[in-house]
Design a protein around this motif. Sequence first.
Motif, mmCIF file in Angstrom:
data_model
loop_
_atom_site.group_PDB
_atom_site.id
_atom_site.type_symbol
_atom_site.label_atom_id
_atom_site.label_comp_id
_atom_site.label_asym_id
_atom_site.label_seq_id
_atom_site.Cartn_x
_atom_site.Cartn_y
_atom_site.Cartn_z
ATOM 1 N N LEU A 112 0.829 -1.207 0.000
ATOM 2 C CA LEU A 112 0.000 0.000 0.000
ATOM 3 C C LEU A 112 0.863 1.257 0.000
ATOM 4 C CD1 LEU A 112 -2.945 1.024 0.179
ATOM 5 C CD2 LEU A 112 -2.629 1.085 2.648
ATOM 6 N N HIS A 113 1.901 1.275 0.831
ATOM 7 C CA HIS A 113 2.812 2.415 0.862
ATOM 8 C C HIS A 113 3.580 2.538 -0.462
ATOM 9 C CE1 HIS A 113 2.204 2.387 5.257
ATOM 10 N NE2 HIS A 113 2.447 3.673 5.127
ATOM 11 N N TYR A 114 3.950 1.417 -1.067
ATOM 12 C CA TYR A 114 4.646 1.443 -2.353
ATOM 13 C C TYR A 114 3.745 2.077 -3.417
ATOM 14 C CZ TYR A 114 7.433 -0.147 -6.322
ATOM 15 O OH TYR A 114 8.197 -0.185 -7.454
ATOM 16 N N GLU A 115 2.483 1.651 -3.455
ATOM 17 C CA GLU A 115 1.546 2.194 -4.434
ATOM 18 C C GLU A 115 1.305 3.687 -4.210
ATOM 19 O OE1 GLU A 115 -2.953 1.387 -6.133
ATOM 20 O OE2 GLU A 115 -2.008 -0.082 -4.813
ATOM 21 N N ALA A 116 1.228 4.106 -2.950
ATOM 22 C CA ALA A 116 1.049 5.531 -2.648
ATOM 23 C C ALA A 116 2.255 6.332 -3.122
ATOM 24 C CB ALA A 116 0.828 5.729 -1.156
ATOM 25 N N SER A 117 3.451 5.779 -2.951
ATOM 26 C CA SER A 117 4.663 6.461 -3.414
ATOM 27 C C SER A 117 4.693 6.571 -4.932
ATOM 28 C CB SER A 117 5.912 5.723 -2.929
ATOM 29 O OG SER A 117 5.988 5.762 -1.533
ATOM 30 N N VAL A 118 4.249 5.507 -5.620
ATOM 31 C CA VAL A 118 4.193 5.541 -7.079
ATOM 32 C C VAL A 118 3.195 6.592 -7.544
ATOM 33 C CG1 VAL A 118 3.479 4.231 -9.122
ATOM 34 C CG2 VAL A 118 4.991 3.190 -7.439
ATOM 35 N N ASN A 119 2.035 6.663 -6.892
ATOM 36 C CA ASN A 119 1.034 7.674 -7.253
ATOM 37 C C ASN A 119 1.548 9.081 -7.006
ATOM 38 O OD1 ASN A 119 -0.833 5.781 -8.096
ATOM 39 N ND2 ASN A 119 -1.841 5.671 -6.109
ATOM 40 N N PHE A 120 2.243 9.287 -5.897
ATOM 41 C CA PHE A 120 2.817 10.592 -5.595
ATOM 42 C C PHE A 120 3.857 10.970 -6.641
ATOM 43 C CE2 PHE A 120 6.033 13.272 -3.585
ATOM 44 C CZ PHE A 120 5.247 14.331 -3.158
ATOM 45 N N LEU A 121 4.711 10.022 -7.003
ATOM 46 C CA LEU A 121 5.741 10.271 -8.001
ATOM 47 C C LEU A 121 5.122 10.560 -9.361
ATOM 48 C CD1 LEU A 121 8.764 10.372 -8.620
ATOM 49 C CD2 LEU A 121 8.669 7.914 -9.034
ATOM 50 N N SER A 122 4.092 9.832 -9.706
ATOM 51 C CA SER A 122 3.397 10.055 -10.977
ATOM 52 C C SER A 122 2.795 11.459 -11.029
ATOM 53 C CB SER A 122 2.306 9.005 -11.158
ATOM 54 O OG SER A 122 1.571 9.234 -12.320
ATOM 55 N N ALA A 123 2.175 11.880 -9.952
ATOM 56 C CA ALA A 123 1.592 13.233 -9.907
ATOM 57 C C ALA A 123 2.684 14.289 -9.997
ATOM 58 C CB ALA A 123 0.793 13.410 -8.627
ATOM 59 N N ARG A 124 3.807 14.035 -9.354
ATOM 60 C CA ARG A 124 4.921 14.998 -9.403
ATOM 61 C C ARG A 124 5.479 15.108 -10.815
ATOM 62 N NH1 ARG A 124 9.523 16.007 -5.120
ATOM 63 N NH2 ARG A 124 10.188 17.966 -6.006
ATOM 64 N N LEU A 125 5.629 13.977 -11.499
ATOM 65 C CA LEU A 125 6.101 13.991 -12.882
ATOM 66 C C LEU A 125 5.103 14.694 -13.807
ATOM 67 C CD1 LEU A 125 7.632 10.422 -13.197
ATOM 68 C CD2 LEU A 125 8.859 12.588 -13.238
ATOM 69 N N LYS A 126 3.833 14.494 -13.558
ATOM 70 C CA LYS A 126 2.803 15.164 -14.355
ATOM 71 C C LYS A 126 2.887 16.684 -14.162
ATOM 72 C CE LYS A 126 -0.846 12.406 -14.644
ATOM 73 N NZ LYS A 126 -2.128 11.807 -14.259
ATOM 74 N N ASP A 127 3.090 17.100 -12.926
ATOM 75 C CA ASP A 127 3.255 18.536 -12.646
ATOM 76 C C ASP A 127 4.488 19.105 -13.345
ATOM 77 O OD1 ASP A 127 1.018 18.456 -11.055
ATOM 78 O OD2 ASP A 127 2.125 18.404 -9.166
#
Length: 134
Positions: A112-127
């Motif tokens: 769950l924490h791994y997936e949250a980190s991936v989602n955070f990283l994805s949003a950061r890359l999108k920004d």
Amino acid sequence: MINKLDEALRFQQTVLNLRGARQELLSSNIANADTPGYKARDFDFASALQNAVAGSAGKLPLVTTSAEHLAGYTGSNASGTPALYRRPDQPSADGNTVNMDVERAQAADNALHYEASVNFLSARLKDMTTVLQP
């Protein structure tokens, strides 16, 4: 420019590497649940991340007296974090310390924490891509 992007994403890369290494360790515990004498292992994620960010991986070099000595197993995983043995909750006749309930809960929490980190990283890359577009 690339160096600044790399610096901005380095922390998340470290988090994902540590989460992946911990998932491998927990999976190994689950896979060896029926192995006699197997000792369940894990590492403290918070201290491992703190050491990784500070730049000290926690590796201790082996002392060798000959150039022909092999490197050996240092008790650490791919990230350089030392794997610690879990204290068994209950004794077992075959010496195995894997508690499947604990391992499944830890693996689910880590995933769950791994997936949250991936989602955070994805949003950061999108920004970042939004900012860089003309």
